[in-house]
Design a protein around this motif. Structure first.
Motif, short mmCIF file in Angstrom:
data_model
loop_
_atom_site.label_atom_id
_atom_site.label_comp_id
_atom_site.label_asym_id
_atom_site.label_seq_id
_atom_site.Cartn_x
_atom_site.Cartn_y
_atom_site.Cartn_z
N ARG A 35 0.85 -1.19 0.00
CA ARG A 35 0.00 0.00 0.00
C ARG A 35 0.88 1.24 0.00
O ARG A 35 1.91 1.28 0.68
CB ARG A 35 -0.88 0.01 1.25
CG ARG A 35 -1.71 1.28 1.46
CD ARG A 35 -2.41 1.19 2.81
NE ARG A 35 -3.28 2.33 3.07
CZ ARG A 35 -2.90 3.44 3.70
NH1 ARG A 35 -1.64 3.56 4.12
NH2 ARG A 35 -3.75 4.42 3.91
N TRP A 36 0.49 2.25 -0.78
CA TRP A 36 1.20 3.52 -0.74
C TRP A 36 0.25 4.64 -1.11
O TRP A 36 -0.83 4.42 -1.67
CB TRP A 36 2.43 3.51 -1.65
CG TRP A 36 2.16 3.44 -3.12
CD1 TRP A 36 2.15 4.47 -4.01
CD2 TRP A 36 1.87 2.25 -3.89
NE1 TRP A 36 1.87 4.01 -5.28
CE2 TRP A 36 1.70 2.66 -5.23
CE3 TRP A 36 1.74 0.90 -3.56
CZ2 TRP A 36 1.40 1.75 -6.24
CZ3 TRP A 36 1.45 0.00 -4.57
CH2 TRP A 36 1.28 0.43 -5.89
N ILE A 37 0.65 5.86 -0.77
CA ILE A 37 -0.20 7.03 -0.96
C ILE A 37 0.59 8.12 -1.68
O ILE A 37 1.79 8.29 -1.45
CB ILE A 37 -0.70 7.56 0.40
CG1 ILE A 37 -1.62 6.54 1.07
CG2 ILE A 37 -1.45 8.88 0.23
CD1 ILE A 37 -2.06 6.93 2.46
N CYS A 38 -0.10 8.86 -2.55
CA CYS A 38 0.53 10.02 -3.18
C CYS A 38 -0.46 11.18 -3.17
O CYS A 38 -1.66 10.99 -2.98
CB CYS A 38 0.98 9.70 -4.60
SG CYS A 38 -0.36 9.53 -5.79
N ASP A 39 0.05 12.37 -3.38
CA ASP A 39 -0.77 13.57 -3.47
C ASP A 39 -1.58 13.49 -4.76
O ASP A 39 -1.03 13.32 -5.85
CB ASP A 39 0.15 14.80 -3.48
CG ASP A 39 -0.63 16.11 -3.40
OD1 ASP A 39 -1.73 16.20 -3.98
OD2 ASP A 39 -0.13 17.05 -2.77
N THR A 40 -2.90 13.62 -4.66
CA THR A 40 -3.76 13.50 -5.84
C THR A 40 -3.38 14.51 -6.92
O THR A 40 -3.38 14.19 -8.11
CB THR A 40 -5.24 13.69 -5.44
OG1 THR A 40 -5.62 12.62 -4.56
CG2 THR A 40 -6.15 13.67 -6.66
N LYS A 41 -3.03 15.72 -6.52
CA LYS A 41 -2.70 16.76 -7.49
C LYS A 41 -1.39 16.47 -8.23
O LYS A 41 -1.14 17.04 -9.29
CB LYS A 41 -2.60 18.11 -6.78
CG LYS A 41 -3.93 18.62 -6.25
CD LYS A 41 -3.78 19.97 -5.57
CE LYS A 41 -5.11 20.47 -5.03
NZ LYS A 41 -4.97 21.78 -4.33
N LYS A 42 -0.56 15.58 -7.66
CA LYS A 42 0.73 15.28 -8.28
C LYS A 42 0.74 13.94 -9.00
O LYS A 42 1.79 13.47 -9.44
CB LYS A 42 1.83 15.30 -7.21
CG LYS A 42 2.02 16.67 -6.56
CD LYS A 42 3.11 16.63 -5.50
CE LYS A 42 3.29 18.00 -4.86
NZ LYS A 42 4.33 17.99 -3.79
N LEU A 43 -0.43 13.32 -9.13
CA LEU A 43 -0.53 12.03 -9.81
C LEU A 43 -0.17 12.19 -11.28
O LEU A 43 -0.70 13.06 -11.97
CB LEU A 43 -1.95 11.49 -9.67
CG LEU A 43 -2.19 10.02 -10.02
CD1 LEU A 43 -1.37 9.12 -9.10
CD2 LEU A 43 -3.67 9.69 -9.88
N LYS A 44 0.75 11.35 -11.78
CA LYS A 44 1.25 11.48 -13.15
C LYS A 44 1.08 10.18 -13.92
O LYS A 44 0.86 9.11 -13.35
CB LYS A 44 2.73 11.87 -13.12
CG LYS A 44 3.02 13.18 -12.41
CD LYS A 44 4.52 13.44 -12.35
CE LYS A 44 4.83 14.72 -11.61
NZ LYS A 44 6.29 14.95 -11.50
N LYS A 45 1.22 10.29 -15.25
CA LYS A 45 1.12 9.11 -16.11
C LYS A 45 2.11 8.04 -15.70
O LYS A 45 1.81 6.85 -15.73
CB LYS A 45 1.35 9.51 -17.57
CG LYS A 45 0.26 10.38 -18.17
CD LYS A 45 0.57 10.70 -19.62
CE LYS A 45 -0.50 11.58 -20.23
NZ LYS A 45 -0.20 11.90 -21.65
N ALA A 46 3.32 8.47 -15.33
CA ALA A 46 4.38 7.52 -14.97
C ALA A 46 4.00 6.67 -13.77
O ALA A 46 4.46 5.54 -13.62
CB ALA A 46 5.68 8.27 -14.69
N ASP A 47 3.13 7.23 -12.89
CA ASP A 47 2.70 6.49 -11.71
C ASP A 47 1.74 5.36 -12.07
O ASP A 47 1.51 4.46 -11.27
CB ASP A 47 2.00 7.43 -10.72
CG ASP A 47 2.91 8.53 -10.21
OD1 ASP A 47 4.12 8.25 -10.05
OD2 ASP A 47 2.43 9.65 -9.98
N LEU A 48 1.17 5.43 -13.27
CA LEU A 48 0.11 4.51 -13.65
C LEU A 48 0.49 3.50 -14.72
O LEU A 48 -0.07 2.40 -14.78
CB LEU A 48 -1.11 5.31 -14.14
CG LEU A 48 -1.69 6.33 -13.15
CD1 LEU A 48 -2.69 7.23 -13.86
CD2 LEU A 48 -2.34 5.63 -11.97
#
Length: 240
Positions: A35-48
């Motif tokens: 499990r991990w968390i990131c800032d929604t506003k900083k979500l990028k294509k590379a994360d997906l």
């Protein structure tokens, strides 16, 4: 983050997109492996991109981010409360309810039984109720503790923006201590009061499950919370 090889091996990804943060959970069957968390506003294509070969299920309350998810993970399944048939929803307009609230209610019912109240401490704090019949019957919404803290600073000329942590005493000896006391214990009283009122209206003793970013902190001080499950939404998505 996780490697593409690991993601492909596990193949099941749950994504909970909130206004402030997005939580990811990789599952092997019903077991949460990472499990991990990131800032929604900083979500990028590379994360997906590394998850394009995974089975993906998404709960989202941020339509602008949905477009990004659908573009990169074209096979992702989004929870639509108006079409959610795993839980009987007894409210007037199913389209109004957030997907996370439905998933939380379903997860709590499956994992902890019913009747049950879910308190989710997110950007907003939500109280969601599953009745003695196992039906989702609605709940309550209030501004989250961080939002409350930010508003106190933004709407006044001299009050600072502070971190939320327990004060040494309820009677604050400084402005910051007084703010911490008022915010924490005031919010604890809000939670205790809402739980008591919801249970009174239901007419039965109800198990209360807390989740969300501030669940552990509030549960240390608030009476009436029976279980803290920080991964409730992700678990609900995996069960779906």
């Amino acid at each position: 983050m996780i490697s593409r090889e690991k993601a492909i091996k596990i193949k099941a990804l749950a994504i909970d997109i909130g206004n402030s943060s997005t939580a990811f959970g990789l599952f092997e069957g019903e077991r949460l492996k990472k499990r991990w968390i990131c800032d929604t506003k900083k979500l990028k294509k590379a994360d997906l991109k590394i998850f394009k070969d995974c089975k993906v299920v998404v709960s989202s309350v941020v339509p602008s981010v949905d477009k990004l998810i659908k573009k990169i993970l074209s096979g992702a399944r989004f929870i639509d409360p108006s079409k959610f048939d795993l839980l009987k929803i007894k409210i007037r307009n199913k389209k109004e309810i957030g997907a996370d609230r439905v998933v939380n209610a379903y997860a709590a019912k499956k994992l902890y039984g019913y009747p049950v109240i879910v308190v989710d401490f997110g950007t907003a704090t939500t109280f969601d109720v599953v009745s003695s019949k196992g039906e989702y019957i609605g709940g309550s919404i209030v501004s989250g503790i961080r939002m409350t803290c930010d508003a106190l600073s933004e709407k006044t000329a001299k009050l600072p923006n502070i971190t939320i942590k327990p004060p040494k005493k309820i009677i604050g000896g400084s402005t910051v201590e007084a703010m911490r006391s008022g915010i924490l214990y005031g919010y604890v009283s809000l939670v205790e009061g809402m739980i008591a009122r919801l249970q009174k209206e239901m007419g039965v003793k109800v198990k209360v499950v807390a989740t969300g970013g501030y669940a552990k902190l509030i549960a240390q001080y608030a009476k009436g919370i029976d279980v803290v499950d920080m991964n409730l939404t992700l678990k609900g998505l995996s069960l779906v």
